[in-house]
Scaffold this motif. Structure first.
Motif: not given
Length: 385
Positions: A249, A287, A292, A295
């Motif tokens: 990130e 992501w 994930q 996202r």
């Protein structure tokens, strides 16, 4: 005299234009190519470039077989093709400019063709420039610019080899590029060579992270914004593969910030494709890689819904990460349907990467074979006897 291949290609374009009810003058106005140039292309007196073919496809809504480009004489590159730019064995900045423009024009093929198709063209262009570096006379400044050009061309040829599945050859060319870029003291190309090497290191995640981090370190603050964003997004990908979400990130945020920052130095042609859309795609991929889906899915759905099917290899690859995210979200049927679309898009492209990715993600759905869409997908991607 026009070649038979040029005549055929020009005739195909003319037929598509006429079928769409578009006059030649209107096509010139719409595409911003001159009327005389398009007339010569359609008559077979000039070979169509990737840009011309893409423009005709866009305006007529048809699809042209771009693999025919590689049979056109205008794309046959041999060392002797450099000779007209030389005067008494000495070259100057104008020669490098012409060769750089030629390299930029050839690079457009990568938008539509796979590495197995483009490799020989890009390699021939690289060898042509290396031949020139060994045989011509030039100033120190021109020599530095020529080394940068060779580094750029080695990266393009390396990328084609990587796309074709020839890992050792890709690595050799990336290493050549790194050497040439360092000799030229070209920080952007040095960083990009390291980023390419990092991207290729699948099985050694920590080594890939370290190499990608080194690529960013080599890019001084004054490099073009698009170059810094490109290196940072590849660092983000290395962190994602290494299962490091926080670092991923942080690198993604830095990439977005770099691209948004005004740059006094224009982006080189090899990095001009890096834009907000590219960063969003990489964000979604990261992501998805990190497991994930909440996202990844919104980002990838939004971007890929408007991504042109003409870029079959790239769209097919990106769809595999969307399919992976659907799978992790429990939407198995949607994952299978998405992979079938990717399979269709990748079928005519001479690239092993989308097919490998499709097969890899499809295999993870095998436990859901009772779902009709999954069964159909597995039959589609299974090797035929």
């Amino acid at each position: 005299m026009p070649s038979d291949q040029s005549s055929v290609s020009g005739g195909v374009l003319k037929a598509a234009r006429e079928a769409a009810g578009i006059g030649l003058s209107a096509m010139a106005a719409r595409t911003h190519f001159s009327l005389s140039h398009l007339s010569n292309v359609e008559a077979g007196r000039r070979a169509p470039t990737a840009a011309v073919i893409a423009a005709y496809e866009r305006e007529t809504g048809t699809t042209v077989d771009r693999r025919s480009f590689l049979a056109l004489p205008s794309l046959v590159v041999v060392p002797e093709s450099v000779a007209p730019h030389m005067e008494a064995g000495r070259i100057g900045p104008s020669t490098i400019t012409r060769l750089a423009e030629r390299t930029a024009g050839l690079r457009q093929m990568d938008n539509y063709l796979g590495g197995a198709d483009t490799y020989r063209v890009f390699l021939a262009e690289l060898e042509s420039s290396r031949h020139l570096a060994k045989t011509a006379a030039y100033s120190e400044a021109t020599g530095k610019a020529l080394r940068s050009l060779i580094a750029e061309q080695a990266q393009q040829a390396g990328w084609s080899a990587f796309d074709a599945g020839w890992g050792d050859e890709a690595r050799r060319l990336y290493q050549m590029s790194l050497t040439e870029a360092e000799e030229a003291r070209d920080e952007s190309l040095t960083g990009n060579a390291l980023a390419f090497l990092a991207y290729q290191k699948h099985g050694t995640e920590r080594d890939a992270v370290e190499t990608a981090a080194a690529s960013v370190e080599h890019a001084a603050p004054h490099v073009p914004a698009a170059v810094r964003a490109l290196l940072l997004e590849r660092l983000a990908w290395a962190h994602a593969v290494a299962d490091e979400p926080w670092e991923t990130e942080r690198a993604l945020e830095a990439a977005h910030e770099a691209l948004a920052r005004d740059s006094a130095v224009p982006a080189p042609d090899w990095a001009a494709w890096v834009d907000a859309t590219e960063l969003q795609i990489m964000t979604g991929r990261c992501w998805a890689q990190l497991g994930q889906p909440q996202r990844a899915i919104p980002v990838l759905e939004r971007i890929l819904s408007g991504f042109p099917d003409a870029y079959g290899r790239d769209k097919a690859l990106y769809l595999t990460w969307l399919a992976e995210a659907y799978r992790d979200a429990g939407e198995v049927d949607q994952a299978a349907s998405t992979l079938k679309v990717a399979h269709t898009l990748s079928a005519p492209v001479a690239s092993v990467r989308p097919r490998q990715r499709i097969a890899e993600v499809a295999s993870t759905l095998a436990a859901h074979r009772s779902v009709p869409a999954v069964a159909e997908l597995l039959t589609l991607v299974s090797p035929q006897p």
